[in-house]
Design a protein around this motif. Structure first.
Motif, PDB file in Angstrom:
ATOM      1  N   TRP A   1       5.302 114.488  47.196  1.00  0.00           N
ATOM      2  CA  TRP A   1       4.954 113.097  47.485  1.00  0.00           C
ATOM      3  C   TRP A   1       4.651 112.878  48.961  1.00  0.00           C
ATOM      4  O   TRP A   1       3.718 112.157  49.313  1.00  0.00           O
TER       5      TRP A   1
ATOM      6  N   ILE B   1      12.084 121.944  46.898  1.00  0.00           N
ATOM      7  CA  ILE B   1      12.815 122.428  45.717  1.00  0.00           C
ATOM      8  C   ILE B   1      11.887 122.605  44.510  1.00  0.00           C
ATOM      9  O   ILE B   1      12.092 123.489  43.686  1.00  0.00           O
ATOM     10  N   GLY B   2      10.859 121.787  44.418  1.00  0.00           N
ATOM     11  CA  GLY B   2       9.974 121.854  43.253  1.00  0.00           C
ATOM     12  C   GLY B   2       8.654 122.543  43.551  1.00  0.00           C
ATOM     13  O   GLY B   2       7.698 122.381  42.781  1.00  0.00           O
TER      14      GLY B   2
ATOM     15  N   VAL C   1      12.888 104.090  42.954  1.00  0.00           N
ATOM     16  CA  VAL C   1      11.576 104.118  42.302  1.00  0.00           C
ATOM     17  C   VAL C   1      11.728 104.787  40.931  1.00  0.00           C
ATOM     18  O   VAL C   1      12.760 105.404  40.643  1.00  0.00           O
TER      19      VAL C   1
HETATM   20  C1  LIG Z   1       9.436 107.331  47.020  1.00  0.00           C
HETATM   21  C2  LIG Z   1      10.676 108.077  46.602  1.00  0.00           C
HETATM   22  C3  LIG Z   1      11.829 107.387  46.343  1.00  0.00           C
HETATM   23  C4  LIG Z   1      12.996 108.069  45.991  1.00  0.00           C
HETATM   24  N1  LIG Z   1      14.139 107.355  45.753  1.00  0.00           N
HETATM   25  C5  LIG Z   1      15.286 108.004  45.522  1.00  0.00           C
HETATM   26  C6  LIG Z   1      16.512 107.286  45.328  1.00  0.00           C
HETATM   27  O1  LIG Z   1      16.535 106.055  45.321  1.00  0.00           O
HETATM   28  N2  LIG Z   1      17.645 108.002  45.138  1.00  0.00           N
HETATM   29  C7  LIG Z   1      17.660 109.360  45.153  1.00  0.00           C
HETATM   30  O2  LIG Z   1      18.726 109.934  45.017  1.00  0.00           O
HETATM   31  N3  LIG Z   1      16.520 110.066  45.287  1.00  0.00           N
HETATM   32  C8  LIG Z   1      15.347 109.421  45.467  1.00  0.00           C
HETATM   33  N4  LIG Z   1      14.180 110.140  45.607  1.00  0.00           N
HETATM   34  C9  LIG Z   1      14.221 111.597  45.400  1.00  0.00           C
HETATM   35  C10 LIG Z   1      13.764 111.958  43.974  1.00  0.00           C
HETATM   36  O3  LIG Z   1      14.368 111.118  43.031  1.00  0.00           O
HETATM   37  C11 LIG Z   1      14.172 113.400  43.621  1.00  0.00           C
HETATM   38  O4  LIG Z   1      13.696 114.295  44.571  1.00  0.00           O
HETATM   39  C12 LIG Z   1      13.707 113.784  42.194  1.00  0.00           C
HETATM   40  O5  LIG Z   1      14.130 115.076  41.909  1.00  0.00           O
HETATM   41  C13 LIG Z   1      12.220 113.771  41.997  1.00  0.00           C
HETATM   42  O6  LIG Z   1      11.959 113.909  40.624  1.00  0.00           O
HETATM   43  P1  LIG Z   1      10.627 114.593  40.119  1.00  0.00           P
HETATM   44  O7  LIG Z   1      10.481 114.324  38.677  1.00  0.00           O
HETATM   45  O8  LIG Z   1       9.502 114.221  40.993  1.00  0.00           O
HETATM   46  O9  LIG Z   1      11.004 116.133  40.302  1.00  0.00           O
HETATM   47  P2  LIG Z   1      10.321 117.258  41.228  1.00  0.00           P
HETATM   48  O10 LIG Z   1      10.412 116.823  42.631  1.00  0.00           O
HETATM   49  O11 LIG Z   1       8.987 117.595  40.687  1.00  0.00           O
HETATM   50  O12 LIG Z   1      11.336 118.462  40.974  1.00  0.00           O
HETATM   51  C14 LIG Z   1      12.645 118.379  41.462  1.00  0.00           C
HETATM   52  C15 LIG Z   1      13.491 119.506  40.861  1.00  0.00           C
HETATM   53  O13 LIG Z   1      13.688 119.259  39.465  1.00  0.00           O
HETATM   54  C16 LIG Z   1      13.363 120.430  38.746  1.00  0.00           C
HETATM   55  N5  LIG Z   1      12.896 120.057  37.433  1.00  0.00           N
HETATM   56  C17 LIG Z   1      11.936 119.176  37.095  1.00  0.00           C
HETATM   57  N6  LIG Z   1      11.778 119.165  35.762  1.00  0.00           N
HETATM   58  C18 LIG Z   1      12.667 120.050  35.247  1.00  0.00           C
HETATM   59  C19 LIG Z   1      12.985 120.502  33.942  1.00  0.00           C
HETATM   60  N7  LIG Z   1      12.356 120.030  32.864  1.00  0.00           N
HETATM   61  N8  LIG Z   1      13.957 121.423  33.799  1.00  0.00           N
HETATM   62  C20 LIG Z   1      14.621 121.928  34.856  1.00  0.00           C
HETATM   63  N9  LIG Z   1      14.355 121.545  36.121  1.00  0.00           N
HETATM   64  C21 LIG Z   1      13.383 120.613  36.302  1.00  0.00           C
HETATM   65  C22 LIG Z   1      12.261 121.087  39.571  1.00  0.00           C
HETATM   66  O14 LIG Z   1      12.103 122.454  39.234  1.00  0.00           O
HETATM   67  C23 LIG Z   1      12.835 120.888  40.946  1.00  0.00           C
HETATM   68  O15 LIG Z   1      13.829 121.836  41.184  1.00  0.00           O
HETATM   69  C24 LIG Z   1      12.994 109.485  45.900  1.00  0.00           C
HETATM   70  C25 LIG Z   1      11.805 110.177  46.152  1.00  0.00           C
HETATM   71  C26 LIG Z   1      10.652 109.478  46.505  1.00  0.00           C
HETATM   72  C27 LIG Z   1       9.400 110.244  46.823  1.00  0.00           C
END
Ligand SMILES: Cc1cc2nc3c(=O)[nH]c(=O)nc-3n(C[C@H](O)[C@H](O)[C@H](O)COP(=O)(O)OP(=O)(O)OC[C@H]3O[C@@H](n4cnc5c(N)ncnc54)[C@H](O)[C@@H]3O)c2cc1C
Length: 437
Positions: free
Chosen positions: A10, A56-57, A110
């Motif tokens: 992001w 991480i991802g 979000v």
């Molecule tokens: C604008 C914004 C706001 C945010 N707000 C918050 C907040 O309020 N609180 C907070 O704590 N965090 C927050 N975050 C952080 C975010 O919630 C985490 O980083 C979350 O992991 C992102 O989810 P994603 O689906 O994009 O996963 P990704 O970033 O794509 O992946 C994260 C991890 O999850 C693993 N993963 C994904 N899918 C699977 C699966 N099916 N099986 C096993 N592993 C899997 C990936 O391999 C990776 O290790 C925010 C991030 C952004 C950009």
């Protein structure tokens, strides 16, 4: 689906061109893909929405998307659970829950992320009454690094590892998570002197069911957000929210961040102008999803650590002192949130109620010294990193700070013996794994 496209997170800080993009449509296809990758000595990385600030991802090799495994499978009102394909995004899940008069008990800011992604990184909202989102996971299905399919029920000790699995144990294909009847929240925002907020942080944390604190550096002030349940009808202005999202956060704030990044001397004054505009006591009633979430913020970077709630004051005051002492010019709020202790092995809230401090910044000259100084401070307070945010933590510190880390690594060795789910982040943070094969 095979494309040679660039994949970015992001914030745009991390990007890569995966060797292949795979989008399996069911669990069997996921398992076949993993078995094939192992046989060919490849690595696979399942991604959610790419909403992690850390790498991480980031795939080193094959990218796997579960966007095609995002269905709602069952709603069990008696048990208070919903079972979904693990690729479902939070906003999709929230919409389905709303149709059924249900909601998640807590959310972060979000809802773009996937349910598996938020669980895997211990994404959280802010409450000492409720744990992070993963703490509501009561069942899961996982494809392991041998290509086996595991059903993890609430009584399976491995669920406590897989709930916050960092993408290291396998690919979650299905998640069952606790839900509650839909509810409205009254949000009350109180401006207070930041020294007062820091001194009273623990009492503030306990002063409502959901509480968070924001402090815009150089303003001397903080905002305490308290949320309580109410039967009142929502009065959130959709127009105001739209303006916040489409005008303020997409146009005004990004322009201010760009300007302040180039002219850091302007940051303190600019922050004070923003504070004069926004720092007012306000109240609002909204459905829980709207109350928990914010308009999408402008692009910026984040690091975040969790300390025991008893160290919240030292962590908060230490961060204020760091900014002051090093004369850091910080153009984004410091966020202070709270999470009830849980039993997920790699959760930053494992075994203790925590205060999660988030140091955020738009691109600016003082970003690096700010993040490094903040991490040093957290080092001294036994801080545990938010896995989805920037961190330089070493494997030795992970082992020292997370009591179940050694068990997690042992389980990882059993579930992913070939290191097929490893990537650069996991190698750096948990220790290197041999390539698959
Ligand atoms: C604008 C914004 C706001 C945010 N707000 C918050 C907040 O309020 N609180 C907070 O704590 N965090 C927050 N975050 C952080 C975010 O919630 C985490 O980083 C979350 O992991 C992102 O989810 P994603 O689906 O994009 O996963 P990704 O970033 O794509 O992946 C994260 C991890 O999850 C693993 N993963 C994904 N899918 C699977 C699966 N099916 N099986 C096993 N592993 C899997 C990936 O391999 C990776 O290790 C925010 C991030 C952004 C950009």
């Amino acid at each position: 689906m095979r494309r040679r496209l660039r994949y970015s997170n992001w914030s745009g800080r991390h990007s890569t061109i995966p060797s292949a993009w795979e989008a399996p449509g069911d669990e069997e296809a996921v398992a076949a893909l993993v078995r094939r990758a192992v046989a060919e000595g490849r690595r696979v990385k399942v991604v959610g929405a790419g909403h992690s600030w850390s790498d991480i991802g980031m795939p080193d090799d094959i990218l796997v998307s579960l966007d095609g495994i995002a269905d709602v499978r069952a709603i069990d009102r008696d048990a208070g659970t919903i079972t979904v394909g693990a690729g479902i995004r939070l906003w999709q899940l929230n919409a389905r829950l709303a149709e059924a008069g249900l909601a998640l008990p807590i959310l972060g800011s979000v809802t773009e992320q996937s349910v598996a992604g938020v669980a895997s990184t211990a994404t959280h909202g802010s409450s000492l009454v409720h744990g992070n989102i993963a703490s509501g996971v009561v069942g899961a299905r996982l494809v392991t690094g041998r290509g086996d399919m595991l059903a993890l029920g609430a009584d399976d000790p491995r669920l406590a590892a897989a709930r916050v699995g960092l993408g290291a144990l396998g690919i979650l294909t299905e998640i069952t998570i606790r839900v509650v009847p839909a509810f409205n929240l009254r949000e009350e925002v109180e401006p207070v002197a930041v020294e007062q907020a820091a001194a009273d942080v623990e009492a503030i944390a306990r002063s409502a069911e959901y509480v968070k604190i924001w402090h815009l550096p150089h303003t001397g002030m903080a905002q305490v957000f308290r949320y309580t349940r109410t039967d009142e009808a929502p009065n959130l202005s959709r127009v105001a929210r739209w303006i916040d999202d489409h005008v303020v956060n997409r146009r005004v704030f990004p322009a201010l961040l760009r300007f302040s990044g180039r002219r850091p001397a302007s940051i303190p004054r600019m922050n004070r102008i923003i504070a004069r505009t926004y720092l007012k006591p306000t109240t609002m009633v909204a459905g829980s999803v709207e109350a928990f979430t914010l308009a999408m913020p402008p692009r910026h970077r984040e690091t975040e650590y969790a300390v025991a709630i008893g160290d919240a004051r030292a962590a908060f005051e230490g961060t204020l002192a760091l900014i002051e002492r090093e004369r850091l010019r910080v153009n984004f709020p410091l966020e202070v949130r709270f999470v009830r202790g849980d039993d997920a092995w790699m959760s930053p809230a494992y075994g203790r109620d925590t205060c999660q401090l988030g140091a955020y910044s738009g691109q600016a000259p003082d970003l690096d010294p700010y993040f490094r100084g903040f991490e040093r401070l957290m080092d001294g307070l036994d801080g545990r990193p938010h896995w989805g945010k920037e961190t330089t933590i070493s494997p030795a510190k992970v082992l020292a700070r997370l009591p179940m880390a050694a068990e997690f690594l042992a389980l990882r060795g059993r579930l992913d013996p070939h290191g097929v789910f490893a990537n650069g982040f996991l190698d750096r943070v948990l220790g290197p794994r041999a390539a698959a094969g």
